[in-house]
Design a protein around this motif. Sequence first.
Motif, PDB file in Angstrom:
ATOM      1  N   ASP A 281      20.277  10.378  11.593  1.00 30.46           N
ATOM      2  CA  ASP A 281      19.667  11.196  12.641  1.00 30.46           C
ATOM      3  C   ASP A 281      19.183  12.477  11.981  1.00 30.46           C
ATOM      4  O   ASP A 281      19.977  13.350  11.646  1.00 30.46           O
ATOM      5  CB  ASP A 281      20.696  11.501  13.733  1.00 30.46           C
ATOM      6  N   THR A 282      17.866  12.581  11.765  1.00 30.42           N
ATOM      7  CA  THR A 282      17.300  13.704  11.011  1.00 30.42           C
ATOM      8  C   THR A 282      16.144  14.328  11.778  1.00 30.42           C
ATOM      9  O   THR A 282      15.701  13.815  12.800  1.00 30.42           O
ATOM     10  CB  THR A 282      16.792  13.244   9.631  1.00 30.42           C
ATOM     11  N   ASP A 283      15.645  15.441  11.235  1.00 34.99           N
ATOM     12  CA  ASP A 283      14.459  16.065  11.825  1.00 34.99           C
ATOM     13  C   ASP A 283      13.284  15.091  11.837  1.00 34.99           C
ATOM     14  O   ASP A 283      12.451  15.117  12.762  1.00 34.99           O
ATOM     15  CB  ASP A 283      14.077  17.327  11.047  1.00 34.99           C
ATOM     16  N   LEU A 284      13.213  14.221  10.824  1.00 34.77           N
ATOM     17  CA  LEU A 284      12.101  13.272  10.758  1.00 34.77           C
ATOM     18  C   LEU A 284      12.201  12.219  11.854  1.00 34.77           C
ATOM     19  O   LEU A 284      11.193  11.855  12.470  1.00 34.77           O
ATOM     20  CB  LEU A 284      12.056  12.598   9.380  1.00 34.77           C
ATOM     21  N   THR A 285      13.393  11.712  12.103  1.00 39.02           N
ATOM     22  CA  THR A 285      13.523  10.654  13.120  1.00 39.02           C
ATOM     23  C   THR A 285      13.353  11.190  14.531  1.00 39.02           C
ATOM     24  O   THR A 285      13.184  10.411  15.478  1.00 39.02           O
ATOM     25  CB  THR A 285      14.885   9.951  13.006  1.00 39.02           C
ATOM     26  N   ARG A 286      13.377  12.515  14.679  1.00 39.68           N
ATOM     27  CA  ARG A 286      13.179  13.112  16.005  1.00 39.68           C
ATOM     28  C   ARG A 286      11.734  13.553  16.245  1.00 39.68           C
ATOM     29  O   ARG A 286      11.419  14.099  17.303  1.00 39.68           O
ATOM     30  CB  ARG A 286      14.128  14.308  16.183  1.00 39.68           C
ATOM     31  N   LEU A 287      10.848  13.316  15.278  1.00 42.86           N
ATOM     32  CA  LEU A 287       9.446  13.675  15.475  1.00 42.86           C
ATOM     33  C   LEU A 287       8.818  12.774  16.541  1.00 42.86           C
ATOM     34  O   LEU A 287       9.200  11.606  16.688  1.00 42.86           O
ATOM     35  CB  LEU A 287       8.680  13.555  14.154  1.00 42.86           C
TER      36      LEU A 287
ATOM     37  N   VAL B  70      -3.345   8.971   3.576  1.00 43.79           N
ATOM     38  CA  VAL B  70      -2.819   9.294   2.244  1.00 43.79           C
ATOM     39  C   VAL B  70      -1.558  10.148   2.371  1.00 43.79           C
ATOM     40  O   VAL B  70      -0.562   9.914   1.686  1.00 43.79           O
ATOM     41  CB  VAL B  70      -3.879  10.005   1.379  1.00 43.79           C
ATOM     42  N   ALA B  71      -1.581  11.121   3.273  1.00 42.35           N
ATOM     43  CA  ALA B  71      -0.392  11.941   3.498  1.00 42.35           C
ATOM     44  C   ALA B  71       0.520  11.324   4.550  1.00 42.35           C
ATOM     45  O   ALA B  71       1.744  11.272   4.375  1.00 42.35           O
ATOM     46  CB  ALA B  71      -0.795  13.355   3.919  1.00 42.35           C
ATOM     47  N   THR B  72      -0.048  10.832   5.658  1.00 43.09           N
ATOM     48  CA  THR B  72       0.768  10.347   6.764  1.00 43.09           C
ATOM     49  C   THR B  72       1.656   9.188   6.337  1.00 43.09           C
ATOM     50  O   THR B  72       2.782   9.043   6.821  1.00 43.09           O
ATOM     51  CB  THR B  72      -0.116   9.929   7.949  1.00 43.09           C
ATOM     52  N   SER B  73       1.178   8.351   5.416  1.00 41.90           N
ATOM     53  CA  SER B  73       1.982   7.229   4.939  1.00 41.90           C
ATOM     54  C   SER B  73       3.242   7.707   4.220  1.00 41.90           C
ATOM     55  O   SER B  73       4.289   7.049   4.286  1.00 41.90           O
ATOM     56  CB  SER B  73       1.146   6.342   4.014  1.00 41.90           C
ATOM     57  N   ASN B  74       3.159   8.833   3.531  1.00 44.08           N
ATOM     58  CA  ASN B  74       4.352   9.370   2.872  1.00 44.08           C
ATOM     59  C   ASN B  74       5.371   9.832   3.906  1.00 44.08           C
ATOM     60  O   ASN B  74       6.574   9.550   3.788  1.00 44.08           O
ATOM     61  CB  ASN B  74       3.969  10.530   1.956  1.00 44.08           C
ATOM     62  N   LEU B  75       4.908  10.525   4.942  1.00 44.25           N
ATOM     63  CA  LEU B  75       5.802  10.950   6.020  1.00 44.25           C
ATOM     64  C   LEU B  75       6.416   9.728   6.696  1.00 44.25           C
ATOM     65  O   LEU B  75       7.607   9.728   7.030  1.00 44.25           O
ATOM     66  CB  LEU B  75       5.037  11.802   7.023  1.00 44.25           C
ATOM     67  N   ALA B  76       5.628   8.676   6.868  1.00 50.94           N
ATOM     68  CA  ALA B  76       6.140   7.440   7.461  1.00 50.94           C
ATOM     69  C   ALA B  76       7.210   6.819   6.578  1.00 50.94           C
ATOM     70  O   ALA B  76       8.244   6.350   7.072  1.00 50.94           O
ATOM     71  CB  ALA B  76       4.991   6.456   7.685  1.00 50.94           C
ATOM     72  N   GLY B  77       6.990   6.809   5.265  1.00 47.42           N
ATOM     73  CA  GLY B  77       7.965   6.223   4.347  1.00 47.42           C
ATOM     74  C   GLY B  77       9.305   6.938   4.399  1.00 47.42           C
ATOM     75  O   GLY B  77      10.377   6.305   4.404  1.00 47.42           O
TER      76      GLY B  77
ATOM     77  N   PRO C 219      -1.115   7.455  15.755  1.00 52.40           N
ATOM     78  CA  PRO C 219      -0.273   6.737  14.792  1.00 52.40           C
ATOM     79  C   PRO C 219       1.167   6.605  15.279  1.00 52.40           C
ATOM     80  O   PRO C 219       1.620   7.355  16.164  1.00 52.40           O
ATOM     81  CB  PRO C 219      -0.342   7.616  13.541  1.00 52.40           C
ATOM     82  N   THR C 220       1.890   5.677  14.674  1.00 53.19           N
ATOM     83  CA  THR C 220       3.272   5.450  15.077  1.00 53.19           C
ATOM     84  C   THR C 220       4.128   5.001  13.901  1.00 53.19           C
ATOM     85  O   THR C 220       3.617   4.439  12.921  1.00 53.19           O
ATOM     86  CB  THR C 220       3.336   4.377  16.188  1.00 53.19           C
ATOM     87  N   VAL C 221       5.416   5.262  14.009  1.00 54.51           N
ATOM     88  CA  VAL C 221       6.421   4.727  13.094  1.00 54.51           C
ATOM     89  C   VAL C 221       7.611   4.325  13.954  1.00 54.51           C
ATOM     90  O   VAL C 221       7.980   5.045  14.896  1.00 54.51           O
ATOM     91  CB  VAL C 221       6.812   5.766  12.010  1.00 54.51           C
ATOM     92  N   HIS C 222       8.189   3.161  13.655  1.00 56.30           N
ATOM     93  CA  HIS C 222       9.211   2.641  14.571  1.00 56.30           C
ATOM     94  C   HIS C 222      10.122   1.656  13.849  1.00 56.30           C
ATOM     95  O   HIS C 222       9.695   0.960  12.923  1.00 56.30           O
ATOM     96  CB  HIS C 222       8.529   1.940  15.757  1.00 56.30           C
TER      97      HIS C 222
ATOM     98  N   GLY D 246       0.845  -1.185   0.000  1.00 50.27           N
ATOM     99  CA  GLY D 246       0.000   0.000   0.000  1.00 50.27           C
ATOM    100  C   GLY D 246       0.880   1.235   0.000  1.00 50.27           C
ATOM    101  O   GLY D 246       2.082   1.173  -0.291  1.00 50.27           O
ATOM    102  N   TYR D 247       0.301   2.374   0.351  1.00 47.90           N
ATOM    103  CA  TYR D 247       1.078   3.610   0.345  1.00 47.90           C
ATOM    104  C   TYR D 247       2.315   3.525   1.243  1.00 47.90           C
ATOM    105  O   TYR D 247       3.405   3.909   0.835  1.00 47.90           O
ATOM    106  CB  TYR D 247       0.213   4.783   0.826  1.00 47.90           C
ATOM    107  N   THR D 248       2.160   3.018   2.467  1.00 43.61           N
ATOM    108  CA  THR D 248       3.295   2.992   3.387  1.00 43.61           C
ATOM    109  C   THR D 248       4.440   2.158   2.835  1.00 43.61           C
ATOM    110  O   THR D 248       5.600   2.598   2.812  1.00 43.61           O
ATOM    111  CB  THR D 248       2.871   2.444   4.761  1.00 43.61           C
ATOM    112  N   GLY D 249       4.128   0.945   2.393  1.00 43.88           N
ATOM    113  CA  GLY D 249       5.173   0.080   1.876  1.00 43.88           C
ATOM    114  C   GLY D 249       5.837   0.626   0.626  1.00 43.88           C
ATOM    115  O   GLY D 249       7.067   0.580   0.484  1.00 43.88           O
ATOM    116  N   LEU D 250       5.040   1.149  -0.290  1.00 43.60           N
ATOM    117  CA  LEU D 250       5.594   1.644  -1.551  1.00 43.60           C
ATOM    118  C   LEU D 250       6.383   2.929  -1.356  1.00 43.60           C
ATOM    119  O   LEU D 250       7.442   3.115  -1.976  1.00 43.60           O
ATOM    120  CB  LEU D 250       4.467   1.850  -2.562  1.00 43.60           C
TER     121      LEU D 250
END
Length: 483
Positions: A420-426, A402-409, A381-384, A54-58
């Motif tokens: 170590d990025t701004d994204l991994t510190r969210l 639809v949007a959150t999956s892109n941020l997760a990817g 929601p979570t990403v880990h 799906g969106y997250t995996g792709l």
Amino acid sequence: MGLFTTAAQLRPIPRSTRFANGAVSFWFRETGVPERRDPLPGTVDYDVCIVGAGYTGLWTAYYLKKAQPDLRVAVVEREFAGYGASGRNGGWLSAEFAGSRERYAQSYGKASMIALQRAMMGTVDEVVSVAGAEGIDADIVKGGMRLVATNAAQRERLVEDIEYLQEWGYWPDDIHMLEEGHKPDIAVEGAVAAAYSPHAARVQPAKLVTGLARVVEALGVALFEGTAVEEIRPRQGASRPAVVTEHGTVYADHVIRATEGFTSALHGRRRDWQPMRSSMIATEPVPAEVWDKIGWEGREVLGDSAHSYVYAQRTADDRIAIGGRSVPHRLGSGEDGDGATQPQSIAELWRALTRMFPDVADVPVEHAWSGVLGVPRDGSPTVHLDTETGLGWAGGYIGSGVATSNLAGRTLRDLVLRRDTDLTRLPWVGHQSRGWEPEPLRWVGTQVVRGLYRSADRRESKIPEEKARTSRLAGIAGRLSGR
């Protein structure tokens, strides 16, 4: 309105001679269900294996290959790319984030939650930009999001919600109330107030997910369809993480679970996320003279301020597609197969559509469908990525995927590559939610909460202007759901 909808109640709903219920979704009916790719050929070895196309995996596969082209990435899918929520949703690419802001801020501080909200706004533009750069034609129009209130209690709540969001990362330009007579208008029957955010776009979900699948394949990602996963094994000593399927085993340094509403079908994951059903209907193309009355020229995505809210879009070929949560989930959290939705859900959505747009009452419904999305117990929601076991996951988007999956990817890319990025510190990175109660308690609780919210909507529709307030029943429902 009773709890159950009878056949007699369905008869007044005009249905097209081409009416279909299920068949995955109207979006795939428009594009055609894709021919399945080959299944896993046997036991194989990769650097990263992603479960779920799906969106997250792709998106995860896309960003990994763009960042490190020599990385060996495989995606394993039980059906075909986009079969789940990614190909069935309402086509809202928005900056809405489902999680509790206070819960994240309690652990990481308010500034971190504001950073997450700002990242969601940037994600809308990121998806639009990538689709354009990669030649994915998904009928995207960034017309923004409009939320309407149709009674005094909804108006009061909408104003409060806007003020609340402006404390958590939205500036006044990001979301605000619209002045009366704002143009261009959407003529929603009975609307007493409206709000607008520019951070949203309409998309055709199936076109986006199938286009993304073609792009990741062209980048060198191995995409195996028709391959059911039986077990996901963590790293144990010298044994690498593994994905066990009916056709063989995939060994990899990292395994990413991107199964969202289908997570409960995996071994040991039954109570992680509740599969919640969401249903939609799509009309035949609406005649031009009706559009002249309705407006909707900006192609904004449209929602209301009810507790049992609906979401809608004007499609590229001038239909109205409208959805809502309807019947939440089956006893035992059973799956929905190819998307057939219950008559009760069709009737409820039709009533919502014709309340908002009475002039559409004679336009036949051409398609009805449903799908499942993953709901964490705390609604967050979570990403880990667990570096010790080699297992990662993302999901629990509760309707804003639809949007959150892109941020997760993009975040999973950085976690896998140990950046170590701004994204991994969210603050949603590493968030843990307790499991759901066992059945039948889960089903009973969901039904009670749903009934309370719908009763609250009915009560609010009858409250006089001078006594406008949110029904106490909604407060009870919120406390029962623990959010």
